[in-house]
Write a protein that holds these residues in place. Structure first.
Motif, PDB file in Angstrom:
ATOM      1  N   TYR A 501       0.876  -1.181   0.000  1.00 21.75           N
ATOM      2  CA  TYR A 501       0.000   0.000   0.000  1.00 21.75           C
ATOM      3  C   TYR A 501       0.905   1.220   0.000  1.00 21.75           C
ATOM      4  CZ  TYR A 501      -3.616   3.290   1.710  1.00 21.75           C
ATOM      5  OH  TYR A 501      -4.485   4.330   1.861  1.00 21.75           O
ATOM      6  N   ASP A 502       0.833   2.019  -1.061  1.00 20.24           N
ATOM      7  CA  ASP A 502       1.715   3.175  -1.212  1.00 20.24           C
ATOM      8  C   ASP A 502       0.880   4.438  -1.297  1.00 20.24           C
ATOM      9  OD1 ASP A 502       3.857   4.892  -1.758  1.00 20.24           O
ATOM     10  OD2 ASP A 502       3.623   4.609  -3.915  1.00 20.24           O
ATOM     11  N   LEU A 503       1.124   5.350  -0.355  1.00 16.38           N
ATOM     12  CA  LEU A 503       0.423   6.633  -0.346  1.00 16.38           C
ATOM     13  C   LEU A 503       1.452   7.719  -0.599  1.00 16.38           C
ATOM     14  CD1 LEU A 503      -2.161   8.282   0.160  1.00 16.38           C
ATOM     15  CD2 LEU A 503      -1.518   8.377   2.553  1.00 16.38           C
ATOM     16  N   ALA A 504       1.509   8.230  -1.806  1.00 14.34           N
ATOM     17  CA  ALA A 504       2.505   9.239  -2.154  1.00 14.34           C
ATOM     18  C   ALA A 504       2.018  10.608  -1.724  1.00 14.34           C
ATOM     19  CB  ALA A 504       2.745   9.236  -3.665  1.00 14.34           C
ATOM     20  N   PRO A 505       2.906  11.495  -1.271  1.00 15.69           N
ATOM     21  CA  PRO A 505       2.498  12.861  -0.948  1.00 15.69           C
ATOM     22  C   PRO A 505       2.158  13.634  -2.207  1.00 15.69           C
ATOM     23  CG  PRO A 505       4.865  12.643  -0.792  1.00 15.69           C
ATOM     24  CD  PRO A 505       4.338  11.269  -1.045  1.00 15.69           C
ATOM     25  N   ALA A 506       1.521  14.773  -2.008  1.00 18.49           N
ATOM     26  CA  ALA A 506       1.034  15.538  -3.152  1.00 18.49           C
ATOM     27  C   ALA A 506       2.153  15.993  -4.070  1.00 18.49           C
ATOM     28  CB  ALA A 506       0.241  16.749  -2.657  1.00 18.49           C
ATOM     29  N   GLY A 507       3.306  16.352  -3.519  1.00 24.04           N
ATOM     30  CA  GLY A 507       4.382  16.875  -4.340  1.00 24.04           C
ATOM     31  C   GLY A 507       5.411  15.844  -4.729  1.00 24.04           C
ATOM     32  N   ALA A 508       5.099  14.559  -4.586  1.00 28.02           N
ATOM     33  CA  ALA A 508       6.096  13.527  -4.883  1.00 28.02           C
ATOM     34  C   ALA A 508       6.368  13.463  -6.373  1.00 28.02           C
ATOM     35  CB  ALA A 508       5.605  12.174  -4.390  1.00 28.02           C
ATOM     36  N   ILE A 509       7.612  13.207  -6.711  1.00 29.50           N
ATOM     37  CA  ILE A 509       8.015  13.070  -8.107  1.00 29.50           C
ATOM     38  C   ILE A 509       7.979  11.605  -8.509  1.00 29.50           C
ATOM     39  CG2 ILE A 509       9.892  13.466  -9.753  1.00 29.50           C
ATOM     40  CD1 ILE A 509      10.798  15.755  -7.960  1.00 29.50           C
ATOM     41  N   GLN A 510       8.566  10.763  -7.677  1.00 23.71           N
ATOM     42  CA  GLN A 510       8.589   9.346  -7.983  1.00 23.71           C
ATOM     43  C   GLN A 510       7.347   8.688  -7.411  1.00 23.71           C
ATOM     44  OE1 GLN A 510      12.241   7.969  -6.320  1.00 23.71           O
ATOM     45  NE2 GLN A 510      13.433   8.554  -8.126  1.00 23.71           N
ATOM     46  N   ASP A 511       6.859   7.659  -8.114  1.00 26.27           N
ATOM     47  CA  ASP A 511       5.657   6.968  -7.679  1.00 26.27           C
ATOM     48  C   ASP A 511       5.935   5.979  -6.564  1.00 26.27           C
ATOM     49  OD1 ASP A 511       4.493   7.028 -11.021  1.00 26.27           O
ATOM     50  OD2 ASP A 511       3.756   8.195  -9.339  1.00 26.27           O
ATOM     51  N   ILE A 512       7.163   5.640  -6.346  1.00 31.12           N
ATOM     52  CA  ILE A 512       7.478   4.757  -5.233  1.00 31.12           C
ATOM     53  C   ILE A 512       8.912   5.007  -4.810  1.00 31.12           C
ATOM     54  CG2 ILE A 512       8.331   2.761  -6.537  1.00 31.12           C
ATOM     55  CD1 ILE A 512       6.311   1.251  -4.484  1.00 31.12           C
ATOM     56  N   ALA A 513       9.160   4.913  -3.529  1.00 33.56           N
ATOM     57  CA  ALA A 513      10.487   5.223  -2.998  1.00 33.56           C
ATOM     58  C   ALA A 513      11.389   4.008  -3.178  1.00 33.56           C
ATOM     59  CB  ALA A 513      10.392   5.621  -1.525  1.00 33.56           C
ATOM     60  N   GLU A 514      12.097   3.965  -4.288  1.00 35.88           N
ATOM     61  CA  GLU A 514      12.919   2.794  -4.587  1.00 35.88           C
ATOM     62  C   GLU A 514      14.046   2.619  -3.581  1.00 35.88           C
ATOM     63  OE1 GLU A 514      15.497   0.958  -8.320  1.00 35.88           O
ATOM     64  OE2 GLU A 514      14.598   2.939  -8.465  1.00 35.88           O
ATOM     65  N   GLN A 515      14.629   3.712  -3.141  1.00 33.86           N
ATOM     66  CA  GLN A 515      15.748   3.585  -2.214  1.00 33.86           C
ATOM     67  C   GLN A 515      15.305   3.009  -0.877  1.00 33.86           C
ATOM     68  OE1 GLN A 515      17.639   7.387  -1.918  1.00 33.86           O
ATOM     69  NE2 GLN A 515      18.567   7.256  -3.953  1.00 33.86           N
ATOM     70  N   GLN A 516      14.059   3.249  -0.482  1.00 30.42           N
ATOM     71  CA  GLN A 516      13.574   2.678   0.767  1.00 30.42           C
ATOM     72  C   GLN A 516      12.981   1.288   0.559  1.00 30.42           C
ATOM     73  OE1 GLN A 516      12.549   5.992   0.027  1.00 30.42           O
ATOM     74  NE2 GLN A 516      14.149   6.865   1.301  1.00 30.42           N
ATOM     75  N   LEU A 517      12.288   1.071  -0.569  1.00 27.59           N
ATOM     76  CA  LEU A 517      11.529  -0.162  -0.736  1.00 27.59           C
ATOM     77  C   LEU A 517      12.379  -1.321  -1.235  1.00 27.59           C
ATOM     78  CD1 LEU A 517       8.833  -1.610  -0.652  1.00 27.59           C
ATOM     79  CD2 LEU A 517       8.363  -0.765  -2.947  1.00 27.59           C
ATOM     80  N   ARG A 518      13.220  -1.091  -2.232  1.00 24.40           N
ATOM     81  CA  ARG A 518      13.949  -2.214  -2.826  1.00 24.40           C
ATOM     82  C   ARG A 518      14.823  -2.945  -1.806  1.00 24.40           C
ATOM     83  NH1 ARG A 518      15.139  -3.745  -7.911  1.00 24.40           N
ATOM     84  NH2 ARG A 518      14.421  -1.812  -8.858  1.00 24.40           N
ATOM     85  N   PRO A 519      15.614  -2.256  -0.954  1.00 28.09           N
ATOM     86  CA  PRO A 519      16.396  -3.017   0.038  1.00 28.09           C
ATOM     87  C   PRO A 519      15.534  -3.819   0.998  1.00 28.09           C
ATOM     88  CG  PRO A 519      17.214  -0.761  -0.162  1.00 28.09           C
ATOM     89  CD  PRO A 519      15.917  -0.814  -0.878  1.00 28.09           C
ATOM     90  N   VAL A 520      14.345  -3.302   1.329  1.00 31.18           N
ATOM     91  CA  VAL A 520      13.470  -4.036   2.242  1.00 31.18           C
ATOM     92  C   VAL A 520      12.961  -5.310   1.581  1.00 31.18           C
ATOM     93  CG1 VAL A 520      11.308  -3.933   3.535  1.00 31.18           C
ATOM     94  CG2 VAL A 520      12.810  -1.944   3.455  1.00 31.18           C
ATOM     95  N   LEU A 521      12.552  -5.205   0.323  1.00 30.23           N
ATOM     96  CA  LEU A 521      12.091  -6.394  -0.388  1.00 30.23           C
ATOM     97  C   LEU A 521      13.197  -7.439  -0.456  1.00 30.23           C
ATOM     98  CD1 LEU A 521      10.139  -4.786  -3.371  1.00 30.23           C
ATOM     99  CD2 LEU A 521       9.232  -5.621  -1.209  1.00 30.23           C
ATOM    100  N   ARG A 522      14.401  -6.974  -0.691  1.00 26.96           N
ATOM    101  CA  ARG A 522      15.531  -7.905  -0.789  1.00 26.96           C
ATOM    102  C   ARG A 522      15.846  -8.539   0.562  1.00 26.96           C
ATOM    103  NH1 ARG A 522      21.021  -6.523  -0.144  1.00 26.96           N
ATOM    104  NH2 ARG A 522      22.477  -8.045  -1.020  1.00 26.96           N
ATOM    105  N   GLN A 523      15.857  -7.727   1.615  1.00 29.48           N
ATOM    106  CA  GLN A 523      16.202  -8.247   2.928  1.00 29.48           C
ATOM    107  C   GLN A 523      15.129  -9.184   3.473  1.00 29.48           C
ATOM    108  OE1 GLN A 523      15.082  -7.722   6.217  1.00 29.48           O
ATOM    109  NE2 GLN A 523      16.888  -8.372   7.363  1.00 29.48           N
ATOM    110  N   GLN A 524      13.875  -8.885   3.174  1.00 29.85           N
ATOM    111  CA  GLN A 524      12.779  -9.721   3.659  1.00 29.85           C
ATOM    112  C   GLN A 524      12.527 -10.920   2.760  1.00 29.85           C
ATOM    113  OE1 GLN A 524      11.227  -9.272   6.554  1.00 29.85           O
ATOM    114  NE2 GLN A 524      12.465  -7.471   6.991  1.00 29.85           N
ATOM    115  N   GLY A 525      13.238 -11.019   1.635  1.00 31.08           N
ATOM    116  CA  GLY A 525      13.059 -12.159   0.738  1.00 31.08           C
ATOM    117  C   GLY A 525      11.752 -12.129  -0.023  1.00 31.08           C
ATOM    118  N   ILE A 526      11.221 -10.926  -0.301  1.00 32.23           N
ATOM    119  CA  ILE A 526       9.962 -10.790  -1.048  1.00 32.23           C
ATOM    120  C   ILE A 526      10.285 -10.758  -2.536  1.00 32.23           C
ATOM    121  CG2 ILE A 526       7.952  -9.330  -1.454  1.00 32.23           C
ATOM    122  CD1 ILE A 526       8.267  -8.302   1.414  1.00 32.23           C
TER     123      ILE A 526
END
Length: 728
Positions: A501-526
């Protein structure tokens, strides 16, 4: 040690404590150890308080401009430019700042500027497997971060360095080749890798080959030393051995200078300097004493390096190499004996390094052993020597294209292997519960290696099985509220699949925070996001909720969700996701997609971003809004999260996602007072980092990522309860 204390002890108190303890020390060895520990603590305390003084000086500027020098190549993004600058004058001279500059003029490394700055204390996000910004700031003497304010910004001058000219020559020489990113990274330390290369380096375990580190500095030193050995029969020079050692050290220093004296290169040249001094003075020093002397010198000069995982990876890797060489010496000169020793050496070394990597990075790659067996010898004996020859010819002004063509061919197998590894799901995360077990296993294996070589070899397969078992995914549902600033990133995970579930702020440029999300997916084995619910980045009034299904987390960039073909909005969410019930309370409005998850007999309410009218409609249109966990709407804004909503939800725990010292002052004081009135504890990601809830039949286990990171005196979230009982 002070790493584990809640605060760093005062400078002079260390000496009084040590003086008191020396009265009871009788043995010389214990006294030396005590004096060494006192010296380390004194150096740590002094540098820490110097850092704090410089930080306070920068944060309490009276509005005067600051004279800075840009010391790295600026990175350009669509809305701003990111740069690192060193303060030139004042009480913080020599310390660095991390700055952002919107619509800057032409910037380059070596420029001197007089700037007006808005600064705040250094503070980074805290997510599993994420980058630890706070320790990075301490290690690199970064005292504050902020942005360049509008006003008169004056360029005072430009310093053109010889290194920049060499970098330009190398860029021009390597531009036509496909392996250009690898060539530039290993020639001059400029790493401009695509995501594919970074992911391939992680999956293959070859990250140490893609940056100028101790391995490369040692290769330069060794090759020059080997070439100098051939000169013994050709030249008769007094103290020829010492001269060869000095020339080899000089070559290593030049290579480290090309890499801007990055921290790994500084450690390597320091170790080589100790070696050269001992050899030049004909001092015989054992491997163990050499290692202890090197580590002690590093910790005395730069005590903050103890915070770096790369420091421990480097020094422990050297220690493991010394132990393996000592326990498994080369017996015989035939090629069969050498090949057998080579395979045994890499087998033991790779497994021990795998265990070390698990402890430091929370996972391992089974591909690491094969990758190192193939490419460490290839790069050490063929690819890197060709690169060094090509670099030398380019530096002296001889543009010989044949040399770079051969170098490109030599690095092509490595490039292919990295690109192929990037598409493989070979990273095995290890659960946090087993991290201590992995560390104990590594210590046991090293002890067995020291006292019983045969027992250590028998233990190797058991370690592999243990690591494989440690990588098993948890059975219970876990909900992760990630630390991602002013946006909500919520993962509902079990095993290798998850709902996002991703809730982007009004002024966000990127649709998802890759720097925060990708390492978590990798570490959690998702490996797969079964459902991705996000807000498409259109105009503010035309923003709509969209849903993706079966999104592979490794298929390209995670920043392009709004460009994907969507299968429907949140009104088309399934009523069940495995055994989790999903209720859409208000769907497809312009500002809301309110959902409630039922996990067993636990409920989680996620209002998302709503308006006051939507909140009133939610209260009026639902007789039962009860939930055990409430994720505050609008990052904890006071315009919503009313007392009426909180009384109707009656949560046991409230969660909030907000950035550190955000301009909106979220969570609002009024919301905190409402929660306090109802005796509902609040956990905010700015204080706690990523928050994980693990749902069992009996309770909900709550854990904060900041409470798990060391050193603990950098992470000081308020105390929280670890479990919530089923009775309310």
């Amino acid at each position: 040690m002070s790493l584990f204390l809640p605060i760093v002890p005062p400078f002079f108190s260390i000496f009084f404590v040590m003086l008191f303890l020396t009265l009871f020390i009788r043995r010389r060895l214990y006294l030396l150890l005590l004096l060494g520990a006192a010296s380390f603590l004194a150096s740590w305390s002094w540098q820490y308080h110097q850092y704090q003084a410089a930080q306070q000086a920068m944060l309490h500027l009276p509005g005067a401009p600051v004279l800075v020098k840009i010391d790295t190549t600026p990175k350009h993004y669509p809305d701003y430019t990111q740069l690192s600058a060193t303060v030139v004058s004042g009480p913080a001279a020599g310390y660095r700042l991390a700055l952002r500059w919107q619509q800057p003029p032409a910037l380059a490394s070596g420029q001197y500027w007089r700037l007006r700055l808005h600064l705040k204390p250094v503070h980074g996000v805290a997510n599993p497997a994420g980058f630890n910004s706070q320790t990075h700031y301490y290690i690199n003497s970064l005292v504050a971060s902020g942005f360049v304010a509008r006003g008169p910004q004056i360029l005072l001058g430009q310093q053109h360095s010889v290194r920049q000219q060499i970098v330009a020559r190398v860029e021009q020489a390597t531009y036509p080749y496909r392996t250009e990113p690898l060539l530039k990274a290993l020639a001059v330390g400029e790493r401009e890798f695509l995501d594919t290369l970074w992911q391939g380096a992680q999956h293959s375990g070859l990250g140490h080959l893609l940056a100028i580190s101790g391995l490369h500095i040692g290769l330069v030193f060794g090759w020059v030393l080997w070439l100098g050995g051939w000169s013994k029969g050709l030249l008769a020079i007094r103290r020829q051995q010492q001269l060869v050692l000095i020339c080899a050290l000089a070559a290593a220093l030049l290579y480290a200078w090309l890499a801007s004296f990055a921290i790994p290169t500084l450690r390597a040249v320091t170790a080589l300097s100790i070696l050269v001094i001992c050899r030049s003075q004909l001092v015989n020093i054992s491997l163990s004493r050499f290692w202890l002397l090197f580590v002690a010198l590093m910790l005395l000069v730069q005590p903050f390096w103890v915070l770096s995982a790369s420091f421990w990876l480097s020094v422990l890797a050297v220690a493991i190499i010394f132990i393996v060489i000592w326990r498994y010496p080369l017996n015989g000169t035939s090629w069969q004996a050498k090949a057998k020793w080579f395979l045994l050496f890499h087998l033991v070394l790779s497994l021990l390094m795998t265990l070390l990597g698990v402890v430091l990075f929370g996972g391992f790659s089974p591909l690491m052993l094969l990758s190192n067996l193939l490419f460490v010898p290839w790069c050490s004996l063929i690819a890197i020597p060709l690169l060094l020859v090509s670099l030398f010819l380019t530096v002296v002004g001889l543009n010989i294209n044949v040399a770079w063509q051969l170098t490109d061919l030599a690095f092509m197998p490595l490039l292919w292997w990295l690109e192929h590894s990037a598409g493989l799901q070979v990273w095995w995360p290890v659960s946090q519960a087993s991290a201590l077990s992995v560390a104990l296993t590594a210590v046991l294996l090293i002890l067995m290696l020291i006292y019983s070589r045969k027992a250590a070899l028998l233990l190797l397969p058991l370690c592999i099985l243990f690591l494989s078992g440690s990588a098993l995914q948890p059975r219970h549902w876990q909900l992760h509220l990630l630390d991602s600033g002013q946006r909500q990133l919520i993962l509902l995970q079990r095993g290798s699949v998850a709902l996002l579930y991703d809730l982007a702020p009004a002024g966000a440029i990127q649709d998802i925070a890759e720097q925060q999300l990708r390492p978590v997916l990798r570490q959690q084995g998702i490996h797969q996001l079964d459902i991705v619910l996000f807000r498409q980045q259109r105009s503010e009034r035309g923003r709509q909720w969209a849903k993706l299904t079966n999104y592979q987390s490794d298929q390209g960039s995670l920043t392009q969700f709004s460009q994907q073909l969507v299968t429907g909005g949140c009104s088309e969410l399934p009523t069940r996701y495995q055994d989790v019930a999903i209720e859409v309370l208000i769907a497809d409005n312009a500002d809301s997609c309110i959902i409630r998850l039922t996990i067993g007999h636990w409920r989680v309410l996620i209002p998302g971003k709503i308006s006051t009218a939507t909140e009133q409609a939610l209260i009026a249109g639902n007789d039962d809004l009860r939930a055990d966990i409430l994720v505050l709407a609008n990052n904890g804004s006071a315009t919503v999260n009313s007392l009426a909503l909180l009384e109707q939800v009656r949560p046991v725990l409230a969660l909030n996602a907000a950035a550190f010292m955000n301009g909106y002052q979220h969570p609002a004081t009024a919301v905190e007072q409402r929660l306090a009135l109802l005796r509902v504890p609040l956990l905010n990601t700015a204080d706690y980092g990523a928050i994980r809830l693990e749902f069992t039949d009996e309770n909900i286990r709550v854990s904060s990522w900041r409470q798990q990171r060391m050193p603990f005196w950098l992470e000081k979230p308020p105390p929280i309860a670890e479990t919530l009982a089923t009775t309310r």
